[in-house]
Scaffold this motif. Structure first.
Motif, PDB file in Angstrom:
ATOM      1  N   SER A 323      -1.816   8.527  -3.972  1.00  0.00           N
ATOM      2  CA  SER A 323      -2.160   7.557  -5.010  1.00  0.00           C
ATOM      3  C   SER A 323      -0.992   6.610  -5.250  1.00  0.00           C
ATOM      4  N   LEU A 324      -1.315   5.433  -5.797  1.00  0.00           N
ATOM      5  CA  LEU A 324      -0.264   4.468  -6.093  1.00  0.00           C
ATOM      6  C   LEU A 324       0.688   5.019  -7.148  1.00  0.00           C
ATOM      7  N   GLU A 325       0.189   5.867  -8.036  1.00  0.00           N
ATOM      8  CA  GLU A 325       1.056   6.487  -9.036  1.00  0.00           C
ATOM      9  C   GLU A 325       2.077   7.411  -8.375  1.00  0.00           C
ATOM     10  N   ALA A 326       1.632   8.203  -7.390  1.00  0.00           N
ATOM     11  CA  ALA A 326       2.552   9.097  -6.675  1.00  0.00           C
ATOM     12  C   ALA A 326       3.550   8.293  -5.842  1.00  0.00           C
ATOM     13  N   ILE A 327       3.072   7.210  -5.234  1.00  0.00           N
ATOM     14  CA  ILE A 327       3.971   6.344  -4.463  1.00  0.00           C
ATOM     15  C   ILE A 327       5.019   5.735  -5.386  1.00  0.00           C
ATOM     16  N   ALA A 328       4.599   5.355  -6.596  1.00  0.00           N
ATOM     17  CA  ALA A 328       5.531   4.759  -7.555  1.00  0.00           C
ATOM     18  C   ALA A 328       6.662   5.723  -7.890  1.00  0.00           C
ATOM     19  N   LYS A 329       6.356   7.006  -8.015  1.00  0.00           N
ATOM     20  CA  LYS A 329       7.399   7.990  -8.316  1.00  0.00           C
ATOM     21  C   LYS A 329       8.440   8.041  -7.195  1.00  0.00           C
ATOM     22  N   ASP A 336      15.843   3.406  -7.771  1.00  0.00           N
ATOM     23  CA  ASP A 336      16.335   3.531  -9.136  1.00  0.00           C
ATOM     24  C   ASP A 336      15.700   2.466 -10.025  1.00  0.00           C
ATOM     25  N   ILE A 337      14.374   2.442 -10.033  1.00  0.00           N
ATOM     26  CA  ILE A 337      13.621   1.473 -10.823  1.00  0.00           C
ATOM     27  C   ILE A 337      12.596   2.224 -11.678  1.00  0.00           C
ATOM     28  N   GLN A 338      11.850   1.473 -12.480  1.00  0.00           N
ATOM     29  CA  GLN A 338      10.750   2.034 -13.248  1.00  0.00           C
ATOM     30  C   GLN A 338       9.519   1.159 -13.020  1.00  0.00           C
ATOM     31  N   ILE A 339       8.517   1.709 -12.336  1.00  0.00           N
ATOM     32  CA  ILE A 339       7.281   0.975 -12.085  1.00  0.00           C
ATOM     33  C   ILE A 339       6.308   1.241 -13.222  1.00  0.00           C
ATOM     34  N   ILE A 340       5.757   0.163 -13.773  1.00  0.00           N
ATOM     35  CA  ILE A 340       4.850   0.245 -14.916  1.00  0.00           C
ATOM     36  C   ILE A 340       3.513  -0.378 -14.520  1.00  0.00           C
ATOM     37  N   LEU A 346      -5.169   1.274 -11.655  1.00  0.00           N
ATOM     38  CA  LEU A 346      -4.443   1.104 -10.392  1.00  0.00           C
ATOM     39  C   LEU A 346      -3.683   2.365  -9.996  1.00  0.00           C
ATOM     40  N   ARG A 347      -3.425   3.243 -10.940  1.00  0.00           N
ATOM     41  CA  ARG A 347      -2.682   4.466 -10.649  1.00  0.00           C
ATOM     42  C   ARG A 347      -3.380   5.318  -9.583  1.00  0.00           C
ATOM     43  N   ASN A 348      -4.702   5.262  -9.556  1.00  0.00           N
ATOM     44  CA  ASN A 348      -5.472   6.159  -8.696  1.00  0.00           C
ATOM     45  C   ASN A 348      -5.853   5.565  -7.348  1.00  0.00           C
ATOM     46  N   VAL A 349      -5.437   4.330  -7.080  1.00  0.00           N
ATOM     47  CA  VAL A 349      -5.732   3.719  -5.780  1.00  0.00           C
ATOM     48  C   VAL A 349      -5.012   4.502  -4.692  1.00  0.00           C
ATOM     49  N   LYS A 350      -5.738   4.845  -3.618  1.00  0.00           N
ATOM     50  CA  LYS A 350      -5.178   5.681  -2.544  1.00  0.00           C
ATOM     51  C   LYS A 350      -4.706   4.829  -1.365  1.00  0.00           C
ATOM     52  N   PHE A 351      -3.622   5.288  -0.738  1.00  0.00           N
ATOM     53  CA  PHE A 351      -3.070   4.588   0.421  1.00  0.00           C
ATOM     54  C   PHE A 351      -2.764   5.571   1.549  1.00  0.00           C
ATOM     55  N   ASN A 352      -2.749   5.034   2.768  1.00  0.00           N
ATOM     56  CA  ASN A 352      -2.191   5.727   3.927  1.00  0.00           C
ATOM     57  C   ASN A 352      -1.203   4.769   4.571  1.00  0.00           C
TER      58      ASN A 352
END
Length: 387
Positions: A323-329, A336-340, A346-352
């Motif tokens: 998920s984009l949320e997991a990628i953000a982490k 060393d940033i903070q993605i908001i 959008l948090r649940n959008v999946k990527f490969n």
């Protein structure tokens, strides 16, 4: 095949092709010999080799050309951004990165997206670590090259000499990797440990002969290449975490135990490990991953693609169904940033996909924008707003 076509393909892979050269390559791809050469070059690259396992090459080529055509029509008004997106599409299929969003091929280009970037000093992570000695003093391993009778630091790896402790009470040190960092350590028994961003490891300067060799992963992610027990009078090696223990005889495995995640993931690359937590005991086989849910302390065992789990150690982000949320982490720790997220959906959008850890954050964000999964992003200091 014409020399000109070959040069265009080479520029395509090396991210040096201009807009007009990409137009020419699109035309030359109609020639079967050019297409064959294109595919031969693509197969050489490790990342596209991974992509070929997931997608049909001919189909990917057609989708690429269709996407280029759409982008040419939508992006003439902003040539500079257009070139950046071309680079993203190039990487998507044939270079240092690719990223695929589930709805990427079904969506067409809509209104022109915009990004706002204040003066950005966001850099990719690098080798950095802090060594905390038993007396509480701190040593910045990034800036201080050290050579003593027992250890050596070169700014990338902290190495301890092969030896056993002189006393029955070991001396413990801590090595802490901050956000935006990575480091390696060679323990006194020869075990090598790769440490990812935001990680802390407790270990002895030297192990006691004949006793179990133990270290403690307080938090973060580490890859262990454990020195065989046969070299150390048969003693086992143990990795302790507040929620689980891993015991090995000599093996390679990865442990991910970040404080902002609800699971601890242990992936076995080679050898054998025994995982224990409470009344749960399980022996992992190579290519298996144990996922411990910290909320209910249940453990799930699954077969996994090891290359995905340990790609960070090789300088690559690997996102498979993530998920984009997991990628953000992941990006938060490395840059060393903070993605908001301004839109929670959008948090649940999946990527490969796969992306080099050397890429600038703007390049990665542009790559995500090019998939049409997000509209835009905004960077303010070290905060990144996804829209």
């Amino acid at each position: 095949m014409a020399i000109q076509a070959l040069r265009l393909i080479v520029k395509y892979f090396t991210r040096q092709a201009s807009l007009s050269e990409l137009d020419k390559l699109s035309e030359k791809m109609k020639d079967p010999h050019t297409r064959e050469e294109f595919e031969n070059y693509a197969k050489i690259n490790f990342i596209i080799d991974y992509n070929i396992k997931k997608f049909n090459t001919a189909k990917s080529r057609e989708q690429l050309l269709a996407f280029i055509d759409r982008e040419k029509q939508a992006s003439r008004l902003r040539r500079a951004v257009h070139l950046m997106k071309y680079a993203a599409v190039l990487l998507l299929f044939c270079g240092g990165a690719y990223l695929v969003y589930e709805g990427f091929y079904e969506k067409t280009s809509g209104s022109i997206t915009t990004t706002t970037i204040e003066v950005s000093n966001i850099k990719p992570g690098s080798d950095k670590a802090i060594l905390t000695l038993q007396d509480g003093s701190h040593v910045d391993l990034t800036t201080e090259n050290i050579t003593t009778a027992t250890l050596k630091n070169n700014g990338k790896t902290l190495s301890y000499n092969d030896r056993y402790a002189d006393d029955t009470t070991p001396v413990y040190n801590y090595i802490t990797i901050p956000r935006g960092g990575q480091f390696q350590i060679k323990l006194s028994d020869g075990t090598r440990v790769w440490l990812n961003s935001e990680t802390k490891l407790k270990y002895p300067e030297a192990f006691i002969k004949g006793e179990t060799r133990s270290v403690e992963l307080l938090y973060g992610e580490a890859y262990f290449d454990v020195a065989p027990a046969s070299r150390h009078t048969g003693t086992k090696f143990r990795v302790i975490h507040p929620s689980q223990e891993i015991e090995v005889l000599g093996t390679e495995f990865n442990v991910r135990a970040y404080r902002d995640e609800s699971h601890i993931a242990t992936t076995l690359v080679a050898g054998k490990v025994a995982i224990s937590t409470g009344d749960i005991h399980y022996i992992l086989s190579p290519n298996e991953k144990a996922s411990l849910d910290l909320r209910d302390h249940k453990m799930d065992i699954s077969v996994t693609d090891v290359s995905d789990e340990i790609s960070w150690k090789k300088g690559i982000f690997s996102f498979t169904g993530m998920s984009l949320e997991a990628i953000a982490k992941v990006l938060n720790r490395w840059y060393d940033i903070q993605i908001i997220f301004t839109n929670p959906e959008l948090r649940n959008v999946k990527f490969n996909g796969m992306i080099s850890k050397k890429e600038n954050i703007e390049e990665i964000l542009n790559l995500i924008v090019s998939t049409n999964s997000i509209n835009a992003y905004e960077i303010k200091n070290k905060h990144v707003y996804i829209k």
